[in-house]
Design a protein around this motif. Sequence first.
Motif, short mmCIF file in Angstrom:
data_model
loop_
_atom_site.label_atom_id
_atom_site.label_comp_id
_atom_site.label_asym_id
_atom_site.label_seq_id
_atom_site.Cartn_x
_atom_site.Cartn_y
_atom_site.Cartn_z
N LYS A 199 -3.60 -31.12 -1.57
CA LYS A 199 -3.04 -32.29 -0.65
C LYS A 199 -1.83 -33.10 -1.45
O LYS A 199 -0.88 -33.19 -0.98
N LYS A 200 -2.65 -33.67 -2.35
CA LYS A 200 -1.61 -34.83 -2.92
C LYS A 200 -0.20 -34.18 -3.56
O LYS A 200 0.92 -34.88 -3.78
N LEU A 201 -0.30 -33.11 -4.17
CA LEU A 201 0.88 -32.41 -5.06
C LEU A 201 1.59 -31.19 -4.17
O LEU A 201 2.60 -30.82 -4.69
N GLY A 202 1.00 -31.00 -3.13
CA GLY A 202 1.83 -30.09 -2.15
C GLY A 202 1.67 -28.76 -2.95
O GLY A 202 2.60 -27.96 -3.05
N PHE A 203 0.56 -28.40 -3.52
CA PHE A 203 0.19 -27.35 -4.26
C PHE A 203 -0.58 -26.13 -3.51
O PHE A 203 -1.42 -25.46 -4.37
N SER A 204 -0.39 -26.21 -2.22
CA SER A 204 -1.23 -25.36 -1.61
C SER A 204 -0.84 -23.68 -2.11
O SER A 204 -1.69 -22.83 -2.09
N GLU A 205 0.35 -23.39 -2.58
CA GLU A 205 0.74 -22.04 -2.92
C GLU A 205 0.88 -22.10 -4.36
O GLU A 205 1.10 -20.84 -5.17
N VAL A 206 0.39 -23.10 -5.21
CA VAL A 206 0.62 -23.09 -6.71
C VAL A 206 -0.79 -22.99 -7.24
O VAL A 206 -0.93 -22.15 -8.21
N ILE A 207 -1.68 -23.49 -6.72
CA ILE A 207 -3.28 -23.48 -7.15
C ILE A 207 -3.77 -22.46 -6.34
O ILE A 207 -4.26 -22.53 -5.16
N LYS A 208 -4.05 -21.19 -6.75
CA LYS A 208 -4.46 -19.98 -5.92
C LYS A 208 -6.10 -19.96 -6.06
O LYS A 208 -6.69 -20.14 -7.11
N THR A 209 -6.82 -19.42 -4.93
CA THR A 209 -8.08 -19.18 -4.81
C THR A 209 -8.22 -17.76 -5.26
O THR A 209 -7.63 -16.78 -4.67
N ILE A 210 -9.07 -17.53 -6.22
CA ILE A 210 -9.31 -16.09 -6.83
C ILE A 210 -10.58 -15.75 -6.00
O ILE A 210 -11.86 -16.23 -6.58
N PRO A 211 -10.63 -14.67 -5.21
CA PRO A 211 -12.04 -14.31 -4.39
C PRO A 211 -13.15 -14.19 -5.50
O PRO A 211 -12.81 -13.24 -6.52
N LYS A 212 -14.37 -14.58 -5.49
CA LYS A 212 -15.57 -14.22 -5.98
C LYS A 212 -15.58 -14.70 -7.35
O LYS A 212 -16.16 -14.51 -8.22
N ILE A 213 -14.23 -15.51 -7.92
CA ILE A 213 -14.15 -16.18 -9.09
C ILE A 213 -13.85 -17.38 -9.22
O ILE A 213 -14.85 -18.31 -9.51
N GLY A 214 -12.75 -18.02 -8.81
CA GLY A 214 -12.55 -19.38 -8.73
C GLY A 214 -11.11 -19.78 -8.58
O GLY A 214 -10.64 -19.35 -7.36
N TYR A 215 -10.28 -20.27 -9.44
CA TYR A 215 -9.05 -20.98 -9.27
C TYR A 215 -7.98 -20.34 -10.44
O TYR A 215 -8.44 -20.38 -11.39
N ARG A 216 -6.76 -20.29 -9.89
CA ARG A 216 -5.70 -20.06 -10.88
C ARG A 216 -4.60 -20.78 -10.56
O ARG A 216 -4.08 -20.98 -9.29
N LEU A 217 -3.79 -21.75 -11.61
CA LEU A 217 -2.55 -22.19 -11.23
C LEU A 217 -1.48 -21.44 -11.75
O LEU A 217 -1.38 -20.89 -12.57
N GLU A 218 -0.62 -21.15 -10.75
CA GLU A 218 0.52 -20.08 -10.95
C GLU A 218 1.93 -21.08 -10.88
O GLU A 218 2.23 -21.86 -10.14
N ASP A 219 2.87 -20.71 -11.73
CA ASP A 219 3.99 -21.32 -11.87
C ASP A 219 5.34 -20.21 -11.72
O ASP A 219 5.41 -19.38 -12.69
#
Length: 219
Positions: A199-219
């Motif tokens: 929300k604060k950084l506008g990163f809805s498409e940058v920080i990805k949810t990885i199903p059944k695992i967690g999260y990944r930041l993509e650049d």
Amino acid sequence: MKNRILVVEDDTAISELICMNLTVAGYEVKAVFDGDEAEKAVRTQGDFDLALLDIMLPGKDGFELMELMQKKKIPVIYLTAKGDVGSKIRGLRSGAEDYIVKPFEVLELLVRVEKVLERTGRQISRINVADVEINLTEHVVLKNGEEISLKPLEYDLLVLLAKNKNVAFSREQLLSDVWGSDYLGETRTVDVHIGQLRKKLGFSEVIKTIPKIGYRLED
């Protein structure tokens, strides 16, 4: 600007694995496959921030290369199959910053690389992700030049993800690395903090949810 890492490894498959993961983590990588080629690269392109150095190499071996690395002030992590105590002691006494025995976990290697760069004062002090700049020295986050206020744990979470771009973290890993191994709360707190960063950084498409695992930041 990126940290430059020299990878000296004669096994092509291992070299490709190391280089791929270093590259996606945001480093600039130069791969060579024997000791003589490594010596040439250091003498002609010596502005490396770190060398990952195998010991058993064609041409000059890793121990023989250490004198040149020290002369050029390039920190060294030995990354080798030689796991005997004698080799470890020789490697560390010769001036290596760390000694990792194969096989190794990629995430552990990335963390050790980061720690050596920090310890030797060579880590790049800024990380850029999309339109966001993280100043690691001042602990300031800017979006399009304007400072974004983050809570301490939000900042630590962002830095961890940004330093390991394209690496998937489980919620448990994030809790351990950011909140500490003695944290007894639920993993849902990770989801809440990720939501705030998006929300604060506008990163809805940058920080990805990885199903059944967690999260990944993509650049």
